[in-house]
Motif scaffolding. Structure first.
Motif, PDB file in Angstrom:
ATOM      1  N   ILE A   9     -31.977 -29.857  -3.803  1.00  0.00           N
ATOM      2  CA  ILE A   9     -32.738 -28.485  -4.485  1.00  0.00           C
ATOM      3  C   ILE A   9     -32.272 -27.307  -3.943  1.00  0.00           C
ATOM      4  CG2 ILE A   9     -34.889 -28.546  -3.130  1.00  0.00           C
ATOM      5  CD1 ILE A   9     -36.390 -28.465  -5.708  1.00  0.00           C
ATOM      6  N   LEU A  10     -31.644 -27.439  -2.690  1.00  0.00           N
ATOM      7  CA  LEU A  10     -31.315 -26.243  -2.027  1.00  0.00           C
ATOM      8  C   LEU A  10     -30.505 -25.113  -2.819  1.00  0.00           C
ATOM      9  CD1 LEU A  10     -30.663 -27.554   1.658  1.00  0.00           C
ATOM     10  CD2 LEU A  10     -32.768 -26.763   0.684  1.00  0.00           C
ATOM     11  N   VAL A  53     -35.502 -33.863  -3.452  1.00  0.00           N
ATOM     12  CA  VAL A  53     -36.041 -33.187  -1.950  1.00  0.00           C
ATOM     13  C   VAL A  53     -34.957 -33.955  -0.880  1.00  0.00           C
ATOM     14  CG1 VAL A  53     -37.891 -32.725  -0.766  1.00  0.00           C
ATOM     15  CG2 VAL A  53     -38.173 -32.945  -2.849  1.00  0.00           C
ATOM     16  N   SER A  54     -33.665 -33.632  -0.762  1.00  0.00           N
ATOM     17  CA  SER A  54     -32.808 -34.284   0.193  1.00  0.00           C
ATOM     18  C   SER A  54     -31.953 -33.057   0.654  1.00  0.00           C
ATOM     19  CB  SER A  54     -32.338 -35.356  -0.202  1.00  0.00           C
ATOM     20  OG  SER A  54     -31.500 -35.191  -1.155  1.00  0.00           O
ATOM     21  N   SER A  55     -31.230 -33.136   1.466  1.00  0.00           N
ATOM     22  CA  SER A  55     -30.090 -32.144   1.811  1.00  0.00           C
ATOM     23  C   SER A  55     -29.002 -32.155   0.964  1.00  0.00           C
ATOM     24  CB  SER A  55     -29.541 -32.504   3.429  1.00  0.00           C
ATOM     25  OG  SER A  55     -29.110 -33.617   3.619  1.00  0.00           O
ATOM     26  N   SER A  59     -39.410 -18.745  -6.551  1.00  0.00           N
ATOM     27  CA  SER A  59     -38.205 -19.687  -6.965  1.00  0.00           C
ATOM     28  C   SER A  59     -38.211 -21.063  -6.469  1.00  0.00           C
ATOM     29  CB  SER A  59     -36.881 -18.970  -6.276  1.00  0.00           C
ATOM     30  OG  SER A  59     -36.954 -18.838  -4.936  1.00  0.00           O
ATOM     31  N   PHE A  60     -38.970 -21.061  -5.207  1.00  0.00           N
ATOM     32  CA  PHE A  60     -39.326 -22.615  -4.776  1.00  0.00           C
ATOM     33  C   PHE A  60     -40.347 -23.203  -5.462  1.00  0.00           C
ATOM     34  CE2 PHE A  60     -41.436 -25.795  -2.007  1.00  0.00           C
ATOM     35  CZ  PHE A  60     -40.039 -26.423  -1.541  1.00  0.00           C
ATOM     36  N   LEU A  64     -27.174 -28.201 -13.202  1.00  0.00           N
ATOM     37  CA  LEU A  64     -26.015 -28.743 -13.141  1.00  0.00           C
ATOM     38  C   LEU A  64     -25.827 -28.545 -11.581  1.00  0.00           C
ATOM     39  CD1 LEU A  64     -23.312 -29.823 -14.270  1.00  0.00           C
ATOM     40  CD2 LEU A  64     -22.698 -27.254 -14.467  1.00  0.00           C
ATOM     41  N   ALA A  65     -26.318 -27.666 -10.885  1.00  0.00           N
ATOM     42  CA  ALA A  65     -25.988 -27.572  -9.165  1.00  0.00           C
ATOM     43  C   ALA A  65     -26.971 -28.680  -8.925  1.00  0.00           C
ATOM     44  CB  ALA A  65     -26.306 -26.338  -8.801  1.00  0.00           C
TER      45      ALA A  65
END
Length: 158
Positions: free
Chosen positions: A136-137, A13-15, A69-70, A128-129
């Motif tokens: 998580i974005l 939970v970070s940018s 999705s979130f 992987l992303a």
């Protein structure tokens, strides 16, 4: 997770540090997943009738797709994935969460074993992303696109 001593970066939970390559690859992957869902839904559902009246549900369908999705990304790539990384390698954590993601979508859209296979692949890409961007974005965006296709298609059908 915070109460258990996890830092927010451990459950992503970070940018993050998005590289241009991953953002570009993410857009391409999202388009591929969206087109796959469009093709699948075209072959398994009848044409939408009365779509002009149902278009009013489009904003709601998009909001619901974003929420779904979130929630799923927070569960599979946040809550499950982060703690797994403390115990196993990144590839193992990606594989485990992708398998669980696929199994959980057996009754989803698409359903059955083809749906499980597609969502396993999608879950693997999302994981992987997550590892590559440390955020998580991008997985959320990648997940939102096929969900939006599914939700909008469902809203346009009578």
């Amino acid at each position: 997770l915070v109460l258990l001593g996890y830092r927010r970066q451990e459950f992503f939970v970070s940018s993050g540090a998005h590289g241009k390559l991953w953002i570009g690859s993410g857009v391409v992957a999202a388009l591929a997943m969206g087109l796959t869902m469009v093709v699948y839904l075209q072959t398994t559902t009848a044409e939408a009738k009365g779509a002009a009246g149902a278009i009013r549900y489009l904003p709601l369908a998009l909001v619901l797709a974003a929420m779904n999705s979130f929630a799923e990304e927070m569960l599979y790539r946040g809550v499950l994935f982060g703690p797994l990384l403390r115990q196993v390698t990144a590839n193992q954590a990606i594989s485990m969460t992708a398998v669980l993601f696929g199994i959980a979508h057996y009754h989803g859209t698409p359903s059955g074993f083809p749906g499980m296979g597609l969502t396993f692949i999608a879950g693997w890409v999302f994981g992987l992303a997550m590892v590559e961007t440390r955020s998580i974005l991008l997985p959320w965006f990648l997940h939102f696109v096929p969900d939006a296709v599914i939700f909008v298609t469902s809203a346009l059908q009578n």
